[in-house]
Design an enzyme around this catalytic site. Structure first.
Site, short mmCIF file in Angstrom:
data_model
loop_
_atom_site.label_atom_id
_atom_site.label_comp_id
_atom_site.label_asym_id
_atom_site.label_seq_id
_atom_site.Cartn_x
_atom_site.Cartn_y
_atom_site.Cartn_z
N ARG A 224 1.11 -1.48 0.21
CA ARG A 224 -0.16 0.15 -0.28
C ARG A 224 0.55 1.85 0.01
NH1 ARG A 224 -4.58 0.27 4.91
NH2 ARG A 224 -2.47 0.55 5.63
N LYS B 287 -2.53 6.49 1.43
CA LYS B 287 -2.81 7.03 3.01
C LYS B 287 -1.25 8.03 2.52
CE LYS B 287 -2.56 4.41 6.98
NZ LYS B 287 -4.07 4.83 7.12
N GLU C 297 -16.23 5.50 3.90
CA GLU C 297 -15.96 5.31 4.91
C GLU C 297 -16.02 6.61 6.31
OE1 GLU C 297 -11.60 4.54 4.87
OE2 GLU C 297 -11.81 6.11 2.85
C1 LIG Z 1 -4.82 3.78 7.73
C2 LIG Z 1 -6.75 3.36 6.69
C3 LIG Z 1 -7.86 3.00 6.99
C4 LIG Z 1 -7.54 1.48 7.92
O1 LIG Z 1 -7.04 1.09 7.13
P1 LIG Z 1 -6.33 -0.43 7.50
O2 LIG Z 1 -4.92 -1.00 7.33
O3 LIG Z 1 -7.20 -1.17 8.68
O4 LIG Z 1 -6.26 0.25 9.94
C5 LIG Z 1 -9.20 3.11 7.19
N1 LIG Z 1 -9.54 4.36 6.45
C6 LIG Z 1 -8.44 5.10 5.67
C7 LIG Z 1 -8.49 6.81 5.25
C8 LIG Z 1 -6.89 5.16 6.34
O5 LIG Z 1 -6.50 6.31 6.79
#
Ligand SMILES: *Cc1c(COP(=O)(O)O)cnc(C)c1O
Length: 336
Positions: free
Chosen positions: A82, A184, A220
């Site tokens: 990722r 991210k 989300e």
């Molecule tokens: C990091 C993140 C998540 C959760 O991801 P995980 O890999 O399960 O920790 C979900 N949404 C956003 C916007 C994020 O930045």
């Protein structure tokens, strides 16, 4: 091994400086060998690309102690993958995925005294990140970068019991179509701060974002993916602008292969969220946080909180993580 003298169960989610961190620098088109260091500060140009144009991305995962006493972390290869995708989208050099996992392992191992014991509910949060470090004033990617990994012990997420969340449908947007919602990037968080502070001031725990093109579908929250339950079915939104949560992807597998649930990854309309009985937010921090209420502009939709299915999903995934249940091949990276 002697552990640090910490009251693990009373820790919150805050930064605690630990002993060692990992650093590698990218210069003249190549990453150096990288090393562990006790230097917890970063010195960069006042004009560094990260400071002017926010060229930075990060990852988050946890290391913890399993039932049989091993220090492990959960699917770090997916964090590596990722972060590589985030880097490509932000025109940053990829830190090789195998080296990413190695850097995580080395950093956790060097801070083994900070890994909370099994049963404490606490864990060691691992934060890999990268930023453009040389002076950039005309808008373009940096030439030099730093990749770092630090760790910090964090307390149990559900301290004092599970309190189902009250969340609101947000009037502000998180991600544009064809934008950066799926990576991210720090910038996705910078622009969410106004809205999360406002949500807290209005008495909500989180903002639920809808798709910004039509504002008719659920996406989300600011930092967690969302799942819904109805009968024997788990439904989760599918969209190009959602961050692909490793917890959510793991829960989908658990739902199908361990619990025999039906799994649907598809667009979820705002108009159908009243049809579900349970709702949860998923991410590394909590695994699943049950939602009690979604407020859509005065209209309240109520869910079971930690209902029977979310409880089963939570117990099964944390059971796999802690070594109480057999894990799928490659899910648990043993560190020590
Ligand atoms: C990091 C993140 C998540 C959760 O991801 P995980 O890999 O399960 O920790 C979900 N949404 C956003 C916007 C994020 O930045």
């Amino acid at each position: 091994m002697e552990k640090k003298n910490i009251d693990w169960s009373s820790l919150g989610f805050g930064y605690v400086k630990t002993d060692m961190r990992y650093v590698s620098n990218f210069k003249n088109g190549a990453w150096d060998d990288g090393c562990l260091t006790d230097q917890d500060t970063v010195t960069i140009s006042e004009c560094a690309c990260v400071l002017q144009y926010a060229q930075t991305c990060f990852e988050g995962m946890k290391a913890y102690t399993t039932e049989d006493g091993h220090i492990v972390c959960f699917r770090p290869d997916l964090n590596a993958q990722r972060m590589a995708n985030s880097c490509r989208r932000l025109k940053m050099p990829v830190f090789p995925e195998d080296r990413f996992v190695q850097a995580v392992v080395e950093t956790v191992r060097a801070n083994a005294q900070w890994v909370p014991p099994y049963g404490s509910g606490a864990s060691l949060y691992v934060r890999p990140y990268m930023f453009g470090s040389d002076a950039i004033i005309g808008v373009k990617p940096a030439n030099e970068y730093q990749f770092r990994v630090f760790v910090t012990p964090v307390g149990p997420y559900f301290k004092g019991g599970v309190k189902p969340l009250t969340v609101r449908i947000s009037d502000l947007d998180r991600a544009a179509p064809r934008g950066t919602g799926h990576v991210k990037a720090g910038l996705n968080y910078a622009m969410s701060l106004y809205n999360i502070v406002d949500a807290h001031e209005q008495g909500y725990d989180e903002n639920v974002y809808v798709d910004s093109a039509t504002r008719t579908h659920i996406e989300e929250t600011g930092g967690a993916n969302i799942i819904f339950i109805s009968g024997n079915k788990l439904v989760t939104p599918k969209s190009d602008t959602i961050l692909p949560s490793i917890t959510r992807r793991s829960l989908l597998h658990v739902a199908k292969e361990y619990l025999g649930l039906e799994v649907e990854e598809r667009p979820v309309a705002l108009s159908e969220i009243g049809d579900f009985t349970e709702c949860g937010l998923c991410g590394t921090a909590a695994v699943i946080s049950p939602v009690g209420t979604i407020v859509d502009h005065g209209k309240e939709i109520h869910y079971a909180g930690m209902g029977p299915t979310i409880q089963k999903l939570y117990d099964t995934l944390t059971g796999i993580q802690m070594g109480r249940l057999p894990a799928p091949e490659g899910w648990i990276q043993v560190i020590e």
